[in-house]
Enzyme design. Structure first.
Site, PDB file in Angstrom:
ATOM      1  N   ASN A   1      -6.776  -8.550   9.823  1.00  0.00           N
ATOM      2  CA  ASN A   1      -6.134  -7.392  10.614  1.00  0.00           C
ATOM      3  C   ASN A   1      -6.575  -7.205  11.827  1.00  0.00           C
ATOM      4  O   ASN A   1      -7.619  -7.583  12.601  1.00  0.00           O
ATOM      5  CB  ASN A   1      -5.941  -6.047   9.828  1.00  0.00           C
ATOM      6  CG  ASN A   1      -7.529  -5.561   9.602  1.00  0.00           C
ATOM      7  OD1 ASN A   1      -8.448  -6.228   9.555  1.00  0.00           O
ATOM      8  ND2 ASN A   1      -7.518  -4.243   9.880  1.00  0.00           N
TER       9      ASN A   1
ATOM     10  N   CYS B   1      -8.331  -4.765  13.310  1.00  0.00           N
ATOM     11  CA  CYS B   1      -9.713  -4.158  13.335  1.00  0.00           C
ATOM     12  C   CYS B   1     -10.595  -5.083  12.850  1.00  0.00           C
ATOM     13  O   CYS B   1     -11.714  -4.979  12.760  1.00  0.00           O
ATOM     14  CB  CYS B   1      -9.876  -2.663  13.129  1.00  0.00           C
ATOM     15  SG  CYS B   1      -8.757  -1.657  13.433  1.00  0.00           S
TER      16      CYS B   1
ATOM     17  N   GLU C   1     -11.679  -5.977   9.807  1.00  0.00           N
ATOM     18  CA  GLU C   1     -12.231  -5.832   8.558  1.00  0.00           C
ATOM     19  C   GLU C   1     -11.424  -6.533   7.371  1.00  0.00           C
ATOM     20  O   GLU C   1     -12.110  -6.646   6.522  1.00  0.00           O
ATOM     21  CB  GLU C   1     -12.306  -4.467   8.278  1.00  0.00           C
ATOM     22  CG  GLU C   1     -11.069  -3.550   7.681  1.00  0.00           C
ATOM     23  CD  GLU C   1     -10.361  -2.890   8.895  1.00  0.00           C
ATOM     24  OE1 GLU C   1      -9.553  -2.085   8.572  1.00  0.00           O
ATOM     25  OE2 GLU C   1     -10.742  -3.475  10.041  1.00  0.00           O
TER      26      GLU C   1
END
Length: 885
Positions: A350, A352, A354
């Site tokens: 994704n 970000c 994570e």
């Protein structure tokens, strides 16, 4: 299918008492003002919240999550309505799907989940609050999506279309473009060559910018990844670096604004995505041994180029040094921990970084507020923590089957593999509160133990749900891999360093993971993924966290929102908890807090034991955590996270390319799955906003200089936010300031009176020999209202009237070498310097004046300076985030 009870039990609540009656409630006004315009950004009267909730949390929840048109009779106005809507819907779904063995268990779940949410012990990601239980709204619950693209135009168009749908829903997406042919590869055997992934990236970037421009208050959140053996990887590595050079060139031309959300920002390509290079163990080994690396055609697999691995790594480090992109994702490590390799390898993440799992899948997130589980005695209450983990995880799994998804492929994979992203926030505050430095073996041990408990108890709950509801669809095919990874997590617990505060937690983690492995063998596993560490921007503020995600405390002073608008600066509550834990008296704590309030720093506070300095290290300021401390924390908790960690490692401006290169190598060696870095002052789109962080420097005071009756003066007219003012500066014969008079147009106001008298005090100091530089050092960066945009082309944003005035005086009266030392430049000078800096490799680090995160943009919704939240940014005023959660 076995219908064994999942075993939800009462822990916080009683069947004889309404959960809502267990806390005190009050009505308030939710208010958010736009600092750029001075206008009201949001206001709702008579909202109802528990007394324990802060005004900031009240404002953010009222604006972001209450549904219904503002002013309409059906507009939500109470937290009871919001939490009731979400909890009742999830409970109803669970009942209809057969999760509960009895009505008693169903009502127990409803009450416990309600209590957990009302007491800010945990929160779901934003889409749950936006959508769940709202009539005629898609029941989207996931914040994170991974897409895929194939080497066909129809697939590329599908990618673009899917991104648009996801962005419109307020979520983010990432994908790996490595399937696309390189720009030198032929099309259909003809002499024509492919456009290459960068051309399609640029088109998608323009689309993302249009979605933001079409009504969003933030840029679309997206991640773009390319494998290290792709033919176009060199162009990919430098594409954002070259775009940053365009920004620097345009920013130096009058009339161009390419700062964050500037008028001409859309002219610069590749600004809406985070870029990451996927590297394998083979590449990293080639780098270490200084061997060549081959780039291969996508269709034929033929070698199209060969170059030293170290040349590619240096290119990555140089680009990251220059503009913070690309990050690195360690492909072999990621797939070594993959629970479902038969279903497909992990190619993307994704925005970000994570969430890392199958292509065309999603993840719904939730986070626990760690500080809520710390008792008055400083002991972490694992029983409460484990109970909340179980209830939240069960709620997340229930939502998966009934949620809506943007594409059918995502819906199928999400329901088949049931990826969940439970995590936490407030780690930095919790460690400080128990008296442990963030950058310490003890701090890392406690963080690792808590993370092991979180993921272990989540998977134990997953095996219980599987016993009743069945395993995820692909469990049988990937049984060996699933059990292998669970065993790796269990084995890692044995490597956590022992410490008195974490020993009991480690013992519990060992027991829990043993049960997980046994139960998984016997009953299966409901979820292919259990945990991630997300940025937790908006929901961290909803839970009144001092720190977001895995981050340390940002600074020892924070802004406190007042009822009806306005803010004051206060010392973080965590500081007092930590001082109490360390044995300071009430009188000593008061003195230390007063010192922090004056200076922004705990250093040299009266009665403060210097041995405790490291406990109060923060992400920024004089007492900042070394970047190795950030890396060490990521390495400590990564073995206990199913996915990865959203975090950017901030580096000082003087960090060299070689240090960044070594940092990437160390991250790989320590088993971290992904790393992003940011070097101070490496981007144009970064308003430099300061906070007071040091006391006024002592100055050599000489005898008072007399001023002639007739003297030269310089007059200024200015505007900061909605306040207009005038400054008259009388000069000594040498042309330096001798006296300063302020006139603020709000006659009769407290601000006007304060500024009048403040000018007299400064004038007396100047005439007594206090250098202007000392005042500049003290007052540049001070924060209070009014603040925001100015009408001065040299100073675009001011943090207060004093911040603006002393920046203006510095630019006009201090020498170039002093401005260099203080790191104060006009907008045009900064742009010119950034262009010149391209020829240097080791810029001089300026003396600090207490800067906040220099890469943080201003919030598009309310004009507030945002803060770092993992690899994203979040607004502490209205909760807006620049990421996907």
């Amino acid at each position: 299918m076995s219908r064994a009870s999942i075993g939800v039990k009462r822990h916080f609540t009683s069947p004889d008492t309404s959960v809502y009656d267990m806390m005190e409630w009050e009505e308030r006004i939710a208010f958010i003002g736009n600092r750029e315009t001075g206008q009201v950004a949001f206001e709702q009267a008579n909202v109802e919240f528990p007394k324990s909730w802060s005004q900031t949390a009240t404002n953010i929840v009222s604006q972001k999550y209450f549904r219904g048109s503002l002013g309409a009779s059906d507009r939500e106005r109470s937290l009871k309505q919001l939490v009731g809507r979400v909890v009742d819907t999830i409970t109803c779904w669970g009942d209809e799907e057969g999760y509960f063995a009895s009505e008693l268990e169903q009502e127990t779940f409803r009450s416990e989940l309600t209590y957990i949410l009302l007491t800010q012990q945990a929160a779901f990601n934003s889409p749950v609050w936006f959508n769940v239980g709202v009539a005629d709204v898609a029941q989207q619950v996931s914040a994170c999506f991974i897409l895929s693209v194939e080497d066909t135009m129809s697939s590329i168009k599908d990618w673009w279309s899917q991104e648009v749908d996801i962005f419109q829903g307020g979520s983010g997406a990432g994908l790996n473009l490595s399937a696309l042919r390189g720009s030198m590869e032929s099309i259909g055997g003809s002499a024509n060559t492919s456009s290459g992934p960068l051309a399609f990236m640029q088109a998608a970037d323009a689309g993302a910018n249009a979605i933001k421009s079409g009504g969003k208050t933030r840029r679309a959140a997206k991640m773009v990844i390319l494998d290290i053996d792709h033919p176009d990887v060199r162009d990919f590595i430098v594409c954002k670096q070259e775009a940053e050079n365009i920004s620097r060139a345009l920013q130096g031309i009058d009339g161009f604004d390419v700062g964050f959300d500037g008028k001409h920002a859309s002219w610069v390509p590749f600004q809406n995505a985070n870029n990451s290079v996927r590297v394998t163990d083979e590449f990293m080994q080639a780098y270490l041994e200084d061997e060549p690396w081959q780039l291969r055609a996508r269709r034929s697999g033929e070698v199209v180029a060969e170059l030293p691995a170290r040349e590619l790594m240096r290119l990555i480090a140089e680009a990251a040094w220059d503009c913070a992109d690309p990050g690195m994702q360690f492909d072999s490590t990621i797939n070594h921990w993959h629970t479902a390799p038969v279903a497909g390898r992990i190619n993307g993440s994704n925005p970000c970084s994570e969430y890392m799992h199958l292509d065309n899948s999603s993840c719904n997130l939730a986070s626990l507020n760690l500080l809520k589980f710390l008792g008055a005695d400083g002991v972490f209450c694992k029983e409460d923590f484990l109970h909340v983990t179980r209830v939240m995880f069960l709620a997340q799994d229930i939502m998966i089957s009934r949620a809506d998804y943007p594409t059918e492929r995502i819906a199928t994979n999400s329901r088949s593999y049931r990826q969940i992203g439970i995590g936490y926030a407030n780690l930095g505050a919790m460690l400080m509160a128990v008296g442990l430095p963030y950058d310490s073996s003890a701090g890392r041990a406690m963080a690792a133990a808590i993370t092991a408990l979180l993921t272990g108890e989540s998977y134990r709950m997953s095996t219980k749900i599987a016993h009743r509801m069945g395993s995820f669809d692909g469990f049988d095919a990937d049984r060996d891999a699933m059990l292998r990874v669970l065993g790796m997590h269990a084995a890692a617990v044995q490597n956590i360093e022992l410490h008195p505060l974490s020993n009991g937690l480690i013992d519990s983690a060992v027991s829990i993971w043993s049960a997980v492995c046994t139960n998984a063998q016997k009953h299966g596993v409901r979820n292919a993924q259990a945990s991630v560490l997300a940025p937790t921007g908006t929901i961290a503020f909803m839970m009144d966290c001092d720190t977001t995600g895995i981050e340390p405390d940002f600074a020892l002073i924070k802004e406190k929102q007042l009822v009806g608008g306005g803010k004051i600066m206060i010392v973080n509550q965590t500081v007092e908890l930590a001082l109490q834990r360390l044995g300071y008296s009430t009188e000593q704590i008061a003195g230390i807090k007063a010192h922090i309030d004056r200076t922004g720093s705990i250093l040299e506070a009266p009665g403060f034991n210097a041995e405790h300095t490291r406990v109060f290290e923060t992400a920024t300021g004089e007492n900042a955590i070394h970047y190795q401390g950030h890396l060490g924390m990521m390495a400590a908790v990564q073995p206990f996270i199913s996915g990865a960690i959203s975090k950017t490692v901030n580096l000082p401006e003087a960090t060299s390319v070689e240090e960044i290169e070594a940092l990437y190598v160390e991250a790989w060696q320590q088993g971290i799955k992904a790393l992003a870095i940011y070097r101070d002052n490496s981007k144009v789109a970064q308003p430099l906003v300061s906070t007071a962080s040091s006391a006024v420097e002592s100055a050599a005071v000489s005898s008072k200089q007399e001023l002639p009756n007739c003297r030269e003066a310089r007059n200024y007219e200015f505007r900061v936010a909605d306040v207009k003012g005038f400054v008259n500066v009388g000069l000594f014969d040498n042309g330096q300031p001798a006296e300063i008079f302020f006139h603020i147009t709000k006659q009769g106001s407290t601000l006007s009176g304060f500024m009048d008298n403040f000018g007299i005090a400064i004038s007396l100091g100047l005439q007594a020999g206090v250098p202007l530089e000392s005042y500049v050092r003290k007052y540049v960066g001070t924060q209070f209202e009014p603040r925001g945009m100015t009408d001065d082309p040299d100073i675009r944003i001011a943090n207060s009237l004093l911040d603006y005035i002393f920046r203006r005086l510095a630019l006009d009266f201090l020498s170039a070498d002093v401005l260099e030392r203080l790191h104060i430049f006009s907008v045009s000078e900064r742009a010119e310097r950034l262009v010149v800096d391209q020829s240097t490799t080791s810029p001089v680090e300026p003396e600090p004046i207490g800067k906040s995160d220099p890469n943080a943009p201003m919030c598009g919704a309310c004009g507030t300076q945002m803060i770092r939240s993992g690899s994203c940014f979040a607004c502490t005023t209205c909760g807006t985030t620049s990421g996907c959660s």
